[in-house]
Design an enzyme around this catalytic site. Structure first.
Site, PDB file in Angstrom:
ATOM      1  N   GLY A  45      40.138  48.413  46.655  1.00 35.42           N
ATOM      2  CA  GLY A  45      40.914  47.132  47.189  1.00 35.42           C
ATOM      3  C   GLY A  45      41.552  46.679  46.324  1.00 35.42           C
ATOM      4  CD  GLN A  50      43.708  42.881  42.203  1.00 35.96           C
ATOM      5  OE1 GLN A  50      43.543  43.005  43.322  1.00 35.96           O
ATOM      6  NE2 GLN A  50      42.998  43.153  41.061  1.00 35.96           N
ATOM      7  CB  CYS A  92      38.383  43.648  38.877  1.00 34.33           C
ATOM      8  SG  CYS A  92      39.896  43.307  39.665  1.00 34.33           S
ATOM      9  CG  LEU A  93      42.434  48.313  40.635  1.00 32.14           C
ATOM     10  CD1 LEU A  93      43.631  48.053  41.784  1.00 32.14           C
ATOM     11  CD2 LEU A  93      42.267  49.655  40.271  1.00 32.14           C
ATOM     12  CG  HIS A 134      36.068  42.195  43.875  1.00 36.07           C
ATOM     13  ND1 HIS A 134      35.934  42.526  42.802  1.00 36.07           N
ATOM     14  CD2 HIS A 134      37.730  42.603  43.141  1.00 36.07           C
ATOM     15  CE1 HIS A 134      36.746  42.640  41.186  1.00 36.07           C
ATOM     16  NE2 HIS A 134      38.168  42.389  41.985  1.00 36.07           N
ATOM     17  CD  GLU A 135      40.222  43.571  46.446  1.00 35.79           C
ATOM     18  OE1 GLU A 135      40.974  42.692  45.979  1.00 35.79           O
ATOM     19  OE2 GLU A 135      39.497  44.443  45.589  1.00 35.79           O
ATOM     20  CG  HIS A 138      41.537  39.096  43.306  1.00 45.45           C
ATOM     21  ND1 HIS A 138      41.932  38.942  42.435  1.00 45.45           N
ATOM     22  CD2 HIS A 138      40.303  40.317  43.444  1.00 45.45           C
ATOM     23  CE1 HIS A 138      41.691  40.017  41.244  1.00 45.45           C
ATOM     24  NE2 HIS A 138      40.984  41.241  41.994  1.00 45.45           N
TER      25      HIS A 138
HETATM   26 NI    NI Z   1      39.489  42.810  41.760  1.00 46.96          NI
END
Ligand code: NI
Length: 169
Positions: A45, A50, A92-93, A134-135, A138
Site C-alpha cells: 500500500g 508518502q 510502513c514504508l 492504514h493508508e 496517512h
Molecule cells: Ni504506511
C-alpha cells in the site's frame, strides 16, 4: 517514474492531505507512478503523502503486481462501515524495519473515486481491511505508531533518533 518514499519524521506525513478535484491525465500518470514506486519499495500500500504529494490518493495491491484485479486506486476515500476487530503486526514504508501489533477493524467498507472521478464502493477483510485503514490514516496525517501505547511509541521514536544519529535512517 519511481518516487522516493519519504520517512518519518518528515512533517508532510503528519499533515492532512487535500482532496483531489481535477481528474486528468496527470492524475492517471501519478497513480501509475505510485504503483511503480510501491512495487520498487516492495510495499502492499502507498499513500500520496508518502511520496511528498499531499493529496487524498492511495493505492493498494496485496498481490505485489501479480494480479491486475488486485490493483486498487482510492481517491478521496471515505470509510462507510467498519466491523469486528483484528490485532496483527503492521509495518510502513515510511518507517522501515519498524513493526508492531496494531488493532484495526476486521472488515471495512470504503467509498472512493477512481482515476476518472467515478465513485465506487469496495469492501475488504483481514489484510485488505488493514491496508485500507492504514493508508486512510496517512491521508489524515496519522502513522501506525500513533496508534500504539504512549510507551511503545516513545521507545520506537527513541530507536529512530538513535538510527538517525548513526546515519542509519
Ligand atoms: Ni504506511
Amino acid at each position: 517514474m519511481i518516487y522516493n518514499v519519504i520517512k518519518y519524521p518528515d512533517p508532510l506525513l503528519a499533515q492532512k492531505a487535500q482532496p483531489v478535484t481535477v481528474f486528468d491525465k496527470e492524475l492517471k500518470k501519478l497513480t501509475e507512478d505510485m504503483f511503480e514506486s510501491m512495487y520498487a519499495a516492495e510495499g502492499i500500500g502507498l499513500a500520496a503523502p508518502q511520496i511528498g504529494i499531499s493529496k487524498r490518493i492511495y493505492i493498494v495491491d496485496l498481490s505485489f503486481g501479480k494480479k491486475s484485479e488486485d490493483r486498487l486506486v482510492l481517491i478521496n476515500p471515505e470509510i462507510l462501515e467498519t466491523e469486528g476487530k483484528q490485532v496483527e503486526e503492521e509495518g510502513c514504508l515510511s518507517l522501515p524495519d519498524i513493526r508492531d501489533k496494531v488493532t484495526r477493524a476486521f472488515h471495512v467498507k470504503m467509498r472512493a473515486q477512481d482515476e476518472y472521478g467515478k465513485w465506487f464502493e469496495v469492501e475488504g477483510e483481514e489484510l485488505l481491511a488493514r491496508a485500507f485503514l492504514h493508508e486512510f490514516d496517512h491521508l489524515e496525517g496519522v502513522l501506525f505508531i500513533d496508534r500504539l501505547s504512549r510507551l511503545k511509541r516513545d521507545l520506537i521514536i527513541r530507536r529512530i533518533r538513535k538510527l538517525q544519529k548513526n546515519g542509519e535512517w
